[in-house]
Design a protein around this motif. Structure first.
Motif, PDB file in Angstrom:
ATOM      1  N   ARG A   1      -9.717  -1.027  -4.795  1.00 25.63           N
ATOM      2  CA  ARG A   1      -8.329  -1.012  -4.294  1.00 25.63           C
ATOM      3  C   ARG A   1      -7.868   0.397  -3.917  1.00 25.63           C
ATOM      4  O   ARG A   1      -7.095   0.560  -2.981  1.00 25.63           O
ATOM      5  CB  ARG A   1      -7.383  -1.568  -5.351  1.00 25.63           C
ATOM      6  CG  ARG A   1      -7.684  -3.004  -5.757  1.00 25.63           C
ATOM      7  CD  ARG A   1      -6.567  -3.586  -6.629  1.00 25.63           C
ATOM      8  NE  ARG A   1      -6.422  -2.860  -7.892  1.00 25.63           N
ATOM      9  CZ  ARG A   1      -5.281  -2.284  -8.281  1.00 25.63           C
ATOM     10  NH1 ARG A   1      -4.205  -2.339  -7.501  1.00 25.63           N
ATOM     11  NH2 ARG A   1      -5.220  -1.649  -9.443  1.00 25.63           N
TER      12      ARG A   1
ATOM     13  N   SER B   1       0.830  -1.208   0.000  1.00 25.56           N
ATOM     14  CA  SER B   1       0.000   0.000   0.000  1.00 25.56           C
ATOM     15  C   SER B   1       0.863   1.255   0.000  1.00 25.56           C
ATOM     16  O   SER B   1       1.997   1.236   0.503  1.00 25.56           O
ATOM     17  CB  SER B   1      -0.902   0.017   1.243  1.00 25.56           C
ATOM     18  OG  SER B   1      -1.790  -1.071   1.254  1.00 25.56           O
TER      19      SER B   1
ATOM     20  N   ASN C   1      -4.224   0.443  -2.212  1.00 25.36           N
ATOM     21  CA  ASN C   1      -4.019  -0.852  -1.577  1.00 25.36           C
ATOM     22  C   ASN C   1      -3.930  -1.944  -2.630  1.00 25.36           C
ATOM     23  O   ASN C   1      -4.325  -1.754  -3.785  1.00 25.36           O
ATOM     24  CB  ASN C   1      -5.168  -1.153  -0.614  1.00 25.36           C
ATOM     25  CG  ASN C   1      -5.283  -0.140   0.508  1.00 25.36           C
ATOM     26  OD1 ASN C   1      -4.287   0.406   0.969  1.00 25.36           O
ATOM     27  ND2 ASN C   1      -6.505   0.115   0.940  1.00 25.36           N
TER      28      ASN C   1
END
Length: 115
Positions: free
Chosen positions: A66, A17, A83
């Motif tokens: 995401r 991330s 992420n």
């Protein structure tokens, strides 16, 4: 006119991330939207995520679920939480502001996803 400065890029392993930040200075009155774009090597710049006045948000399909775009109006800062990063997310990420119908850009921050 707005001035934009991105930060937060770097090297991350697949699945990792990063959070990008874009600090805006100058006049922000009349901003219609704030967005993140990216440009991978040899490819055209593409829209990643955009937030319109009224907090309407849109994402490109490849990052849905995401990435999360958000902003802190008190700090004049735009964020992109990324992420589950993939190698295909590798690109220079640019902050963009539509100010009275005119586009303004930051210089970009490089995100490299690699093991």
């Amino acid at each position: 006119q707005p001035r934009l400065e991105e930060s937060g890029g770097g090297l991350v392993q697949p699945g990792g991330s990063l959070r990008l930040s874009c600090v805006a200075s100058g006049s922000m009155f009349g901003v219609n939207s704030m967005a993140w774009y990216r440009q991978a090597p040899g490819k055209q710049r593409e829209l990643v995520a955009i937030i319109f006045e009224g907090d309407i948000i849109k994402y490109v399909d490849s990052v849905k679920g995401r990435f999360t775009i958000s902003r802190d109006n008190g700090k004049n800062t735009l964020y992109l939480q990324m992420n589950s990063l993939k190698s295909e997310d590798t690109a220079v990420y640019y902050c963009n502001v539509d100010h009275y119908g005119r586009d303004y850009w930051g210089k970009g921050t490089l995100v490299t996803v690699s093991s």
